[in-house]
Design a protein around this motif. Structure first.
Motif, PDB file in Angstrom:
ATOM      1  N   MET A 138       4.081   1.483  -1.132  1.00  9.14           N
ATOM      2  CA  MET A 138       5.113   1.582  -2.171  1.00  9.14           C
ATOM      3  C   MET A 138       4.874   2.727  -3.162  1.00  9.14           C
ATOM      4  O   MET A 138       5.797   3.489  -3.448  1.00  9.14           O
ATOM      5  CB  MET A 138       5.272   0.252  -2.919  1.00  9.14           C
ATOM      6  CG  MET A 138       6.357  -0.668  -2.408  1.00  9.14           C
ATOM      7  SD  MET A 138       7.914   0.072  -1.910  1.00  9.14           S
ATOM      8  CE  MET A 138       8.557   0.677  -3.470  1.00  9.14           C
ATOM      9  N   PRO A 139       3.635   2.871  -3.685  1.00  5.09           N
ATOM     10  CA  PRO A 139       3.435   3.987  -4.619  1.00  5.09           C
ATOM     11  C   PRO A 139       3.741   5.344  -3.966  1.00  5.09           C
ATOM     12  O   PRO A 139       4.258   6.250  -4.621  1.00  5.09           O
ATOM     13  CB  PRO A 139       1.950   3.871  -4.993  1.00  5.09           C
ATOM     14  CG  PRO A 139       1.621   2.428  -4.770  1.00  5.09           C
ATOM     15  CD  PRO A 139       2.430   2.024  -3.570  1.00  5.09           C
ATOM     16  N   LEU A 140       3.473   5.470  -2.659  1.00  6.63           N
ATOM     17  CA  LEU A 140       3.753   6.728  -1.965  1.00  6.63           C
ATOM     18  C   LEU A 140       5.237   6.967  -1.811  1.00  6.63           C
ATOM     19  O   LEU A 140       5.728   8.085  -1.947  1.00  6.63           O
ATOM     20  CB  LEU A 140       3.131   6.708  -0.562  1.00  6.63           C
ATOM     21  CG  LEU A 140       1.663   7.014  -0.513  1.00  6.63           C
ATOM     22  CD1 LEU A 140       0.881   5.759  -0.755  1.00  6.63           C
ATOM     23  CD2 LEU A 140       1.321   7.647   0.787  1.00  6.63           C
ATOM     24  N   LEU A 167       7.536   5.843  -3.752  1.00 10.23           N
ATOM     25  CA  LEU A 167       8.070   6.193  -5.069  1.00 10.23           C
ATOM     26  C   LEU A 167       7.716   7.638  -5.433  1.00 10.23           C
ATOM     27  O   LEU A 167       8.539   8.374  -5.979  1.00 10.23           O
ATOM     28  CB  LEU A 167       7.556   5.217  -6.135  1.00 10.23           C
ATOM     29  CG  LEU A 167       8.028   3.761  -5.962  1.00 10.23           C
ATOM     30  CD1 LEU A 167       7.331   2.836  -6.948  1.00 10.23           C
ATOM     31  CD2 LEU A 167       9.539   3.633  -6.108  1.00 10.23           C
ATOM     32  N   GLU A 176       9.965   9.898  -3.452  1.00  5.92           N
ATOM     33  CA  GLU A 176      11.317   9.911  -4.021  1.00  5.92           C
ATOM     34  C   GLU A 176      11.385  10.854  -5.221  1.00  5.92           C
ATOM     35  O   GLU A 176      12.322  11.655  -5.344  1.00  5.92           O
ATOM     36  CB  GLU A 176      11.690   8.480  -4.413  1.00  5.92           C
ATOM     37  CG  GLU A 176      13.113   8.330  -4.882  1.00  5.92           C
ATOM     38  CD  GLU A 176      13.415   6.907  -5.317  1.00  5.92           C
ATOM     39  OE1 GLU A 176      12.757   5.970  -4.809  1.00  5.92           O
ATOM     40  OE2 GLU A 176      14.278   6.743  -6.185  1.00  5.92           O
ATOM     41  N   THR A 215       0.829  -1.205   0.000  1.00  7.20           N
ATOM     42  CA  THR A 215       0.000   0.000   0.000  1.00  7.20           C
ATOM     43  C   THR A 215       0.868   1.261   0.000  1.00  7.20           C
ATOM     44  O   THR A 215       0.514   2.277  -0.588  1.00  7.20           O
ATOM     45  CB  THR A 215      -0.929   0.013   1.233  1.00  7.20           C
ATOM     46  OG1 THR A 215      -1.638  -1.224   1.272  1.00  7.20           O
ATOM     47  CG2 THR A 215      -1.935   1.146   1.165  1.00  7.20           C
ATOM     48  N   VAL A 255      -3.476   7.278   3.076  1.00 10.98           N
ATOM     49  CA  VAL A 255      -2.377   7.495   2.139  1.00 10.98           C
ATOM     50  C   VAL A 255      -2.506   8.772   1.313  1.00 10.98           C
ATOM     51  O   VAL A 255      -1.522   9.459   1.062  1.00 10.98           O
ATOM     52  CB  VAL A 255      -2.201   6.297   1.180  1.00 10.98           C
ATOM     53  CG1 VAL A 255      -1.551   5.149   1.909  1.00 10.98           C
ATOM     54  CG2 VAL A 255      -3.512   5.870   0.575  1.00 10.98           C
TER      55      VAL A 255
END
Lengths: 422, 294
Positions: A48-50, A52, A55, A46, A208
């Protein structure tokens, strides 16, 4: 940000943990966020997209002169930077060796180095359009800094704090609430900093879209360790300039205390490639490394994976995380930033440990000799300085990061010394 | 460059890296259910909660009660993707002295009597990492484990355990979530095998009720990119929810409701009693009936 650009162009030597002598110690992490085998991105899908997104936003911001200009302005006029580099004359005389300087980050707004990182991250949060701030805190110094910047920018803020820590750090809890933050006691697990971080991660997973998580130290999933390091590196960059101006040369030795390791990374990083400089990170040995009641992840732990990164952890033989112990709530964390783990393995930085009793003695000595009440965290660094300085020549330049002031600790210290307040 | 260019939004692992795998009990079970035309009931309990004997009795009773796939939690001190019910269950197991070796013993004991029902170990990476990984994969396979769910190891860290697990003949089951967009999905699917676990809520286990229509829409979207069975979990507690979710998915995962039933059956000292195993199995029977269209 000239130094970051320099670090970027030098290539990703940070990945080479197998090579004991990298060309540069300042190029990590690699593109996966690894410092040698340490670091990385160990989070639930959940998030990981955040991670990325963050970053990308961070890469974009650090390349934007307007972002840095705005941050510099805040650091100067709101944070109180640059902090002085102070020659601790009486302590130097007392110890009779190296010339001791304090980097006075305890004079920053909110009383510690934590504001450097919080101003950077909240600027990033605003740039990303996030409308809600969360954070974890142990001693409350990071929590206070987060609550402060959230108040300054009018963003709602939730601080997770272990129920045990809330009991030992009441003044900081009150400060956070005055600043408008909601302080949520964490009773899960053992109710300390690691559980507060678990709870903040759970909050983040559950909110999120609108939430920005301001991590307080050089740990967590990539890009946090590198990002927090870069925000804190202002400490070392100032020391470099100030020492050149003051003594006409760079320091010989650097000393800083380590919980997660953000004040230490901030001081060390700009100097890592200066071969002649000896660097010491000081962990909390609590009641003694041999007792098992300590927070010295590097000296008494082993590699593992927690809170988004691989690093040294206090854990049992079955991989269950153990609670640390330290007189200083700010060092009371069972892990350490992954870049420190790598710097230990490469041998570039010496990691030592200091007991509660030694830190308490240093606390009192500094207070009496210099009229500076240190936080219990830098009192650990100071205790190592007390061991080290007398063994060094008088022209040896030693810099210790006075990363926080001790007002928050006077109740705890009174208790330990058997004194009554009021 | 110190920071990767991730502007593509994902770093899909090339499908070619996926080692060829023999068929597992998980593959066989989902294939059989597809023929039967119904969804699987996937049940989660934590190994050693509150003691190994209770877990052994539950494992022995679950297939008969209607569990098609068993997820067995590997307890961890810091379960940051889990809600209060599973956190508490993990703590109970650890207080009872549960270790990874004992968890594998439980699987071994179950497998001696049941060679059909798939077992998936679910948990966090650290206890596996320190085991360490190669020994863990060998012992897990030997004990009769069929697949792994390691919630804090995303595709970006595939070299850690996902690829070694596939090479050892264990399915590696990945979670897709409401935050998994079309750009991210290929990275999730690249090395996933056995089934895909769709997380029905943006949150931690057992804390919110899923929106059934939204879940069905998401499952349909993922199905267009994926030929694996898709099981849905994280917020499913009741037979009604299970029945509704099952209509648009290949499997329904129930966990927090079961470990809550364990918690409610314990005495004041936290010990299991005569009611513990029947309470959980009764719940499973009700869920199974619902999933089977009852």
């Amino acid at each position: 940000m000239a130094e970051q650009a320099e670090a970027e162009s030098a290539g990703a030597a940070g990945a080479g943990s197998t090579s004991p002598e990298p060309n540069s110690y300042r190029t990590g992490p690699d593109e996966g966020g690894h410092f040698g085998i340490h670091g990385g991105r160990f989070v639930a899908e959940t998030l990981m997209p955040l991670i990325l997104d963050l970053e990308r936003a961070w890469e974009d911001a650090r390349a934007d002169p307007a972002f840095q200009a705005e941050l510099d302005d805040l650091l100067t006029h709101y944070g109180g930077r640059p902090s002085p580099l102070y020659f601790a004359e009486r302590l130097t005389e007392h110890l009779g060796g190296a010339k001791i300087y304090f980097k006075r980050d305890e004079l920053n707004h909110t009383g510690s180095h934590k504001i450097n990182n919080c101003l950077g991250q909240i600027q990033l949060a605003r740039r990303m359009g996030k409308r809600r701030i969360i954070a974890e805190t142990g001693a409350g110094q990071h929590g206070v800094a987060v609550a402060t910047v959230a108040a300054r920018f009018g963003l709602p803020c939730v601080i997770y704090m272990g129920a045990t820590d809330i009991d030992r750090q009441k003044p900081n809890v009150f400060r956070m609430r005055l600043l408008g933050a909601e302080v949520k006691p964490v009773t899960s697990g053992t109710g300390t900093l690691k559980d507060a971080m678990n709870e903040a991660l759970r909050d983040w997973v559950s909110h999120v879209a609108e939430t920005f998580y301001i991590i307080g130290t050089v740990a967590g999933p990539h890009p946090y360790p590198a990002m927090v390091r870069d925000f804190q590196s202002v400490i070392g960059r100032e020391v470099r300039e100030q020492m050149l101006e003051r003594e006409g040369r760079l320091p010989d030795t650097l000393v800083a205390c380590i919980g997660g390791g953000s004040n230490a990374m901030g001081l060390f990083h700009p100097f890592l490639d200066e071969e002649g400089i000896a660097i010491f990170g000081v962990e909390a040995a609590g009641k003694g490394l041999e007792t098992g009641e300590h927070c010295a992840s590097l000296n008494g732990g082993k590699p593992g994976v927690l809170h988004g990164n691989r690093t040294y952890l206090l854990q049992n033989e079955d991989g269950q995380i153990l609670d640390g112990h330290s007189i200083s709530a700010g060092l009371d964390y069972p892990g350490i930033g992954p870049e420190h783990a790598w710097l230990k393995e490469t041998g570039r930085v010496n990691y030592v440990a200091v007991t509660d009793a030694e830190a308490l003695e240093a606390f009192q000595l500094c207070t009496r000799l210099e009229g500076i009440i240190p936080a219990l965290e830098p009192a650990h660094a100071l205790a190592h300085v007390m061991k080290l300085a007398p063994t060094l020549p008088r022209d040896h330049l030693l810099v210790m990061n006075m990363c926080g002031r001790g007002d928050k600790d006077v109740f705890a210290v009174a208790g330990h010394l058997g004194m009554e307040i009021g | 460059m110190a920071f990767a260019d991730t502007s593509s939004g994902a770093e899909p692992a090339p499908a070619a890296r996926r080692p060829a795998m023999p068929e597992t009990r998980i593959d066989r079970r989902f294939a059989a259910l597809r023929t039967e035309g119904r969804a699987a009931l996937v049940t989660f309990i934590t190994a050693g909660d509150p003691d190994p004997e209770t877990t052994a009795a539950l494992l022995a009773g679950l297939p008969q009660a209607g569990a098609d796939v068993i997820e067995l939690g590997m307890p961890f001190s810091d379960p940051m993707a889990d809600g209060p019910a599973i956190q508490a269950s993990s703590q109970r197991a650890l207080r009872g002295g549960q270790t990874m070796a004992r968890t594998l013993d439980l699987v071994r004991g179950f497998r001696a009597r049941d060679d059909e029902t798939p077992i998936v170990l679910m948990g966090y990476y650290n206890p596996i990492y320190v085991y360490p990984v190669p020994d863990f994969l060998r012992d897990a396979r030997e004990a009769g484990v069929d697949g792994l769910i390691v919630v804090d190891v995303p595709p970006e860290e595939d070299e850690e355990i996902c690829l070694p697990a596939l090479e050892a003949g264990l399915n590696f089951i990945r979670l897709a979530t409401p935050t998994t967009d079309d750009a991210r999905l290929p990275a999730i699917l690249a090395n996933t095998s056995g089934f895909l676990y769709y997380v029905s809520i943006t949150g931690i286990t057992g804390t919110a009720a899923p929106d059934v229509d939204a879940v069905h829409g998401e499952v349909a979207r993922i199905r267009r990119a994926c030929d694996l069975p898709i099981a849905v979990g994280f917020g499913v507690r009741t037979p009604d929810q299970a029945r509704a979710i099952a209509k648009g998915a290949d499997g329904v995962v129930v966990g927090s409701a079961l470990v809550s039933a364990i918690a409610e059956s314990l005495d004041a000292q936290g010990r299991a009693g005569a009611r513990t195993v029947p309470a959980v199995l009764d719940l499973v029977r009700g869920l199974a009936e619902a999933v089977r269209g009852g």
